[in-house]
Design a protein around this motif. Structure first.
Motif, mmCIF file in Angstrom:
data_model
loop_
_atom_site.group_PDB
_atom_site.id
_atom_site.type_symbol
_atom_site.label_atom_id
_atom_site.label_comp_id
_atom_site.label_asym_id
_atom_site.label_seq_id
_atom_site.Cartn_x
_atom_site.Cartn_y
_atom_site.Cartn_z
ATOM 1 N N LEU A 181 0.832 -1.203 0.000
ATOM 2 C CA LEU A 181 0.000 0.000 0.000
ATOM 3 C C LEU A 181 0.867 1.254 0.000
ATOM 4 O O LEU A 181 0.582 2.217 -0.710
ATOM 5 N N LEU A 182 1.938 1.263 0.778
ATOM 6 C CA LEU A 182 2.829 2.416 0.829
ATOM 7 C C LEU A 182 3.826 2.407 -0.317
ATOM 8 O O LEU A 182 4.129 3.446 -0.896
ATOM 9 N N VAL A 183 4.346 1.236 -0.663
ATOM 10 C CA VAL A 183 5.405 1.166 -1.674
ATOM 11 C C VAL A 183 4.880 1.548 -3.056
ATOM 12 O O VAL A 183 5.506 2.328 -3.776
ATOM 13 N N ASN A 184 3.734 1.004 -3.453
ATOM 14 C CA ASN A 184 3.205 1.272 -4.794
ATOM 15 C C ASN A 184 2.075 2.284 -4.816
ATOM 16 O O ASN A 184 1.648 2.714 -5.885
ATOM 17 N N GLY A 185 1.567 2.666 -3.652
ATOM 18 C CA GLY A 185 0.477 3.625 -3.632
ATOM 19 C C GLY A 185 -0.799 3.032 -4.197
ATOM 20 O O GLY A 185 -0.894 1.830 -4.490
ATOM 21 N N ALA A 186 -1.806 3.856 -4.376
ATOM 22 C CA ALA A 186 -3.082 3.410 -4.922
ATOM 23 C C ALA A 186 -3.893 4.632 -5.315
ATOM 24 O O ALA A 186 -3.679 5.734 -4.811
ATOM 25 N N SER A 187 -4.828 4.413 -6.247
ATOM 26 C CA SER A 187 -5.761 5.465 -6.626
ATOM 27 C C SER A 187 -7.067 4.815 -7.036
ATOM 28 O O SER A 187 -7.075 3.733 -7.618
ATOM 29 N N PRO A 199 3.524 6.603 -4.095
ATOM 30 C CA PRO A 199 4.495 5.517 -3.882
ATOM 31 C C PRO A 199 5.620 5.941 -2.942
ATOM 32 O O PRO A 199 5.916 7.128 -2.806
ATOM 33 N N HIS A 200 6.231 4.948 -2.299
ATOM 34 C CA HIS A 200 7.343 5.193 -1.375
ATOM 35 C C HIS A 200 8.479 4.221 -1.668
ATOM 36 O O HIS A 200 8.323 3.258 -2.431
ATOM 37 N N ASN A 201 9.604 4.469 -1.036
ATOM 38 C CA ASN A 201 10.781 3.625 -1.206
ATOM 39 C C ASN A 201 10.679 2.400 -0.306
ATOM 40 O O ASN A 201 10.421 2.518 0.898
ATOM 41 N N LEU A 202 10.873 1.215 -0.882
ATOM 42 C CA LEU A 202 10.713 -0.029 -0.136
ATOM 43 C C LEU A 202 11.672 -0.103 1.049
ATOM 44 O O LEU A 202 11.268 -0.496 2.156
ATOM 45 N N ILE A 203 12.919 0.268 0.851
ATOM 46 C CA ILE A 203 13.907 0.167 1.930
ATOM 47 C C ILE A 203 13.513 1.071 3.093
ATOM 48 O O ILE A 203 13.572 0.675 4.260
ATOM 49 N N GLU A 204 13.077 2.290 2.781
ATOM 50 C CA GLU A 204 12.681 3.223 3.833
ATOM 51 C C GLU A 204 11.423 2.745 4.555
ATOM 52 O O GLU A 204 11.331 2.846 5.791
ATOM 53 N N VAL A 205 10.447 2.217 3.812
ATOM 54 C CA VAL A 205 9.220 1.732 4.442
ATOM 55 C C VAL A 205 9.521 0.549 5.351
ATOM 56 O O VAL A 205 8.961 0.432 6.454
ATOM 57 N N MET A 224 9.071 9.362 10.511
ATOM 58 C CA MET A 224 9.524 10.150 9.368
ATOM 59 C C MET A 224 11.047 10.250 9.300
ATOM 60 O O MET A 224 11.589 10.654 8.261
ATOM 61 N N GLU A 225 11.742 9.889 10.359
ATOM 62 C CA GLU A 225 13.191 9.789 10.267
ATOM 63 C C GLU A 225 13.595 8.628 9.377
ATOM 64 O O GLU A 225 14.691 8.617 8.807
ATOM 65 N N PHE A 226 12.713 7.631 9.247
ATOM 66 C CA PHE A 226 12.977 6.490 8.380
ATOM 67 C C PHE A 226 12.258 6.636 7.040
ATOM 68 O O PHE A 226 12.764 6.205 6.008
ATOM 69 N N ILE A 227 11.060 7.229 7.059
ATOM 70 C CA ILE A 227 10.271 7.430 5.840
ATOM 71 C C ILE A 227 10.074 8.940 5.688
ATOM 72 O O ILE A 227 9.049 9.487 6.097
ATOM 73 N N ASP A 242 5.607 20.183 4.423
ATOM 74 C CA ASP A 242 4.510 20.371 5.371
ATOM 75 C C ASP A 242 3.300 19.524 5.004
ATOM 76 O O ASP A 242 2.651 18.926 5.867
ATOM 77 N N GLY A 243 2.960 19.486 3.716
ATOM 78 C CA GLY A 243 1.816 18.688 3.287
ATOM 79 C C GLY A 243 2.021 17.213 3.517
ATOM 80 O O GLY A 243 1.071 16.479 3.845
ATOM 81 N N ILE A 244 3.257 16.749 3.362
ATOM 82 C CA ILE A 244 3.563 15.340 3.611
ATOM 83 C C ILE A 244 3.396 15.020 5.090
ATOM 84 O O ILE A 244 2.838 13.978 5.459
ATOM 85 N N LYS A 245 3.846 15.914 5.943
ATOM 86 C CA LYS A 245 3.680 15.705 7.386
ATOM 87 C C LYS A 245 2.203 15.646 7.755
ATOM 88 O O LYS A 245 1.798 14.807 8.573
#
Length: 824
Positions: A181-187, A199-205, A224-227, A242-245
């Motif tokens: 869900l986090l790595v590839n996202g969805a719509s 989408p997010h980075n697999l290693i960070e997630v 958020m220190e990791f992602i 800010d929007g990401i937070k």
């Protein structure tokens, strides 16, 4: 015609418009519409548009992967026609149109839509501007990551539900070893609600999930220190966090993405903007169209031509040629304003949790995934435990039979039929029914001595595996350890480096609809800081006092400065790399620190900012290019050089020192005549000598001997101490036989005045005495200001507060240290 008898009455319709044999019921149209709409809405929400928070998949995507696995389309097998996959999915699991199934299959294969594609497509699967070929022309098979999504389905790890006609069973959810869900996202757009996840980075997630696994009360700020933010498939730059937070906290937020653009010299008198990365799901044709519209509407000026030179070999390359006399930075700001070179992305993290749509923050999404993995691994261990116990039971019975095989044969031969033989075996040898049945099916070739040895070995192995499974199931900590280990394996196998650059706030005009008064970026004074961990940021000076802001957090990650350069926003600086080259850059797009504190965690890796992909290189210093200052260079093998960076070539990258053999440049710093060089070696030797004794040389020169090194020694620090400055010497010692950053080190702080000056090319003096387990100085620093030590991941370490003797031993730190610099 026969008349109807008087005693027979004809059937009369109950409804005035009802024909004979029909039944018409009056219903309330509003109630019917309400009920039908609710059923439709329910179907769209739960069966089509929203992903499950556990595996991040919609039903059609899940059915595609499950059916392709059932068809045996593994990565090592050949591709098959996509139309065949669509037909199997439609006929057995998904009774909808083939177009919707093929669209879902195509998206699972597009590397520009997913950060980690789950289907390996062969053929034309579309691009950012064009759709895919028909399903009869393309081929597909599962990608490696899809195997991690469907692994262990045959081990009762998830519940299965019937398909639409109750003839085939399908998984309710996939085991999903990947946080999809986090790595590839969805719509998706449902009825009355929608979802949109980046989408997010697999290693960070995975790192964030592991942290939450070991720290269930972790906050969003800690995660958020990791992602730190999304990692888009096409790269680009995210401006403003800010929007990401907000999205990570509440599930709703927005951020802006910018294309990666560099200024290149296209000819002797032609300058161009070269776009190599675009915002998420923005194609080059759309950008070209918007540029042409902007030029025609007089919103954009200074552009003479636009060419799309994208190809498979070089990747994205969109060249925007500029007219003579126009500032590239000013034109770029206008392009960001009026074209999709800057685009926005709205996050709306809606997913199904226990069958109900919910808006999830970062912590909640990770929590649902981890709970799912714990459930999957628990059920898998229980399944394997049952299988191994059943097998052990049969092996033990077979061993009993082999020990008394003659009596077993006699019992079987004396029996009238198999039922009586089974009963007598159970009675004579005290066997269970399953063991007796297994012995009756025994083949004679198993009655050898070698087979007995094999059975005993199998028995021991089964007993060992059963004990391991019981140990996992008997401890919540062991169960979480298995989850973390498998997450590490997934990250190591399928993880890739971050592609999207994260920067701070973006400067935009106050009104979105009005043109800015000037396209020129204000060339205001600033300072560019480089941390010892390689992160850079731009710090604006206070407009009244002219001073830099001060760091307010002593525990800020990466918060130790390697170099600070006074500059202006649009000035040109030089980043000196460990291979002895200098690369030009301007700090205009560096993350800005406008407030009252300096936090390098909000900065950007300077190598990424420069577009350098070779991870073997490092930035050893930054220098101004608009002065005649003397720059000192020192290599790891003890070579020193001073060079004047004047009359530089126009090339963006050029050599400043010629390195010999496998030598690497270690440090670059201002070195005026009145300063003194300070060099620390891995053997705890420190050499102090005047900078004036090193004559200035031309750029191609290889330098001269700076310090005499032992056979196994290397330089770990080199710098210059200005004349009349009260400086400190910090050295950190540890053992060379342990992995860097894994063992506790000792540190010592010494007064610079205690170090006697020596001549160039001598060995210096001992600056720290090693303890029994120490054999090297791993890092060091000499300079003015408050020293700060950092771990390998940038966390602060507490240094001794008291000064030590020049050749004394160190004091144990509160953890391993890998860097030392000055606090900002």
């Amino acid at each position: 015609m026969t008349d109807v008898p008087n005693n027979t009455s004809a059937v009369t319709p109950a409804h005035p418009h009802e024909a004979p044999g029909e039944r018409i019921e009056d219903i309330d149209i509003s109630q019917e519409m309400e009920g039908s709409f609710l059923e439709y809405a329910y179907s769209v929400i739960y069966s089509r548009a929203l992903p499950d928070a556990r595996d991040g998949m919609k039903p059609v995507q899940r059915r595609i992967l499950f059916m392709m696995q059932d068809m045996g389309l593994k990565p090592e097998k050949g591709h098959v026609k996509s139309a065949r996959v669509v037909g199997e999915v439609m006929g057995k699991l998904h009774p909808h149109g083939d177009a919707s199934i093929y669209d879902a299959l195509v998206r699972l294969a597009q590397d520009f839509a997913l950060r980690l594609p789950l289907i390996d497509g062969h053929g034309n699967f579309g691009s950012l501007d064009d759709g895919p070929a028909a399903s009869r022309y393309t081929e597909a098979r599962l990608a490696g990551a899809a195997i991690a999504m469907t692994d262990s389905l045959d081990e009762d790890v998830v519940d299965f539900v019937p398909n639409y006609d109750n003839q085939i069973m399908q998984p309710e959810v996939l085991p999903s070893a990947i946080p999809n869900l986090l790595v590839n996202g969805a719509s998706g757009i449902a009825v009355g609600m929608a979802t949109n996840l980046a989408p997010h980075n697999l290693i960070e997630v995975v790192d964030g999930a592991k942290h939450l696994l070991s720290n269930p009360r972790a906050t969003v700020e800690e995660l958020m220190e990791f992602i730190p933010g999304p990692d888009l498939p096409g790269g680009g730059t995210i401006v403003g966090l800010d929007g990401i937070k907000d999205a990570y906290r509440t599930g709703r937020g927005a951020f802006r993405t910018r294309a990666k653009v560099s200024v290149e010299q296209l000819g002797p008198r032609r300058t161009g903007l070269v776009v190599t990365e675009l915002p998420y799901l923005v194609g080059p044709e759309r950008v070209i169209e918007k540029i042409k519209q902007g030029v025609d509407a007089k919103k954009l000026s200074g552009i003479s031509d636009v060419a799309d030179l994208t190809d498979r070999k070089n990747g994205m390359r969109l060249v925007i040629t500029l007219k003579t006399g126009f500032s590239p930075e000013a034109v770029l700001e206008a392009l960001y304003r009026y074209t999709p070179l800057e685009d926005s992305f709205s996050i709306n993290s809606v997913a199904l949790v226990k069958g109900q749509p919910q808006t999830l923050g970062l912590r909640e999404m990770l929590r649902v995934f981890l709970d799912h993995r714990i459930s999957v691994i628990t059920r898998r261990c229980e399944f394997r435990l049952r299988k191994r116990r059943d097998r052990l039971h049969l092996v033990e019975g077979l061993l009993i039979a082999i020990l008394d095989i003659d009596e077993v044969i006699q019992v079987i031969r004396a029996s009238d039929d198999s039922d009586s033989a089974r009963s007598r075996l159970m009675q004579v040898f005290d066997l269970s029914e399953a063991q007796a049945e297994y012995i009756l099916e025994l083949r004679l070739r198993r009655l050898t001595k070698f087979s007995r040895v094999e059975l005993e070995a199998e028995r021991d192995e089964l007993s060992k595996e059963i004990a391991e499974l019981l140990e996992i199931l008997g401890s919540e900590a062991n169960l979480r350890k298995v989850v973390a280990t498998e997450l590490d394996q997934v990250a190591e196998t399928y993880g890739t480096p971050r592609r999207t650059l994260l920067t701070g706030a973006v400067m935009r005009p106050a009104r979105a609809g009005a043109a800015p008064k000037s396209l020129e970026v204000a060339d205001s004074p600033c300072a560019v800081m480089l941390s010892v961990t390689g992160r850079a940021l731009r710090v604006d000076r206070d407009p009244e006092s002219g001073e830099l802001p001060r760091s307010t957090s002593r525990a800020t990650k990466h918060g130790a400065v390697l170099a600070t350069v006074e500059a202006t926003v649009r000035s040109e600086l030089g980043a000196i790399l460990s291979d002895g080259t200098l690369q030009r850059f301007t700090p205009v797009d560096l993350p800005l620190v406008p407030g009252a504190s300096i936090a390098f965690s909000a900065g950007v890796k300077l190598l990424d900012y420069l577009g350098i992909t070779d991870k073997k290189l490092s930035v050893v210093g930054i220098v101004p290019l608009e002065s005649d200052a003397l720059i000192g260079l020192f290599t790891s093998q003890g070579v020193v050089k001073r060079v004047v960076l004047s009359d530089l070539p126009a090339k963006p990258t050029f050599e400043v020192i010629t390195l010999k053999g496998d030598d690497r440049l270690l440090a670059a710093f201002p070195a005026p005549d009145g300063a003194e060089f300070a060099v620390v070696t891995s053997e705890a030797q420190l050499l102090r000598f005047p900078a004036a004794t090193v004559r200035a040389q031309g750029r191609p020169a290889a330098g001269m001997t700076g310090i005499k090194l032992g056979a196994e020694a290397r330089v770990v620090f080199a710098g210059a101490v200005p004349e009349g400055v009260e400086a400190r010497v910090v050295t950190v010692a540890d053992s060379s036989i342990t992995l860097p950053g894994t063992d506790v080190a000792t540190a010592k702080v010494t007064d610079w005045a205690e170090i006697p000056a020596k001549g160039r090319a001598t060995g210096g003096v001992r600056v720290q005495r090693f303890l029994k387990w120490e054999d090297q100085i791993s890092c060091a620093w000499v300079g003015a200001g408050e020293p700060r030590a950092l771990s390998l991941d940038g966390a602060a370490r507490k240094l001794p507060t008291e000064l030590g003797k020049r050749d004394g031993s160190g004091t144990p730190l509160d953890g391993a240290a890998a860097y030392v610099g000055v606090a900002p």
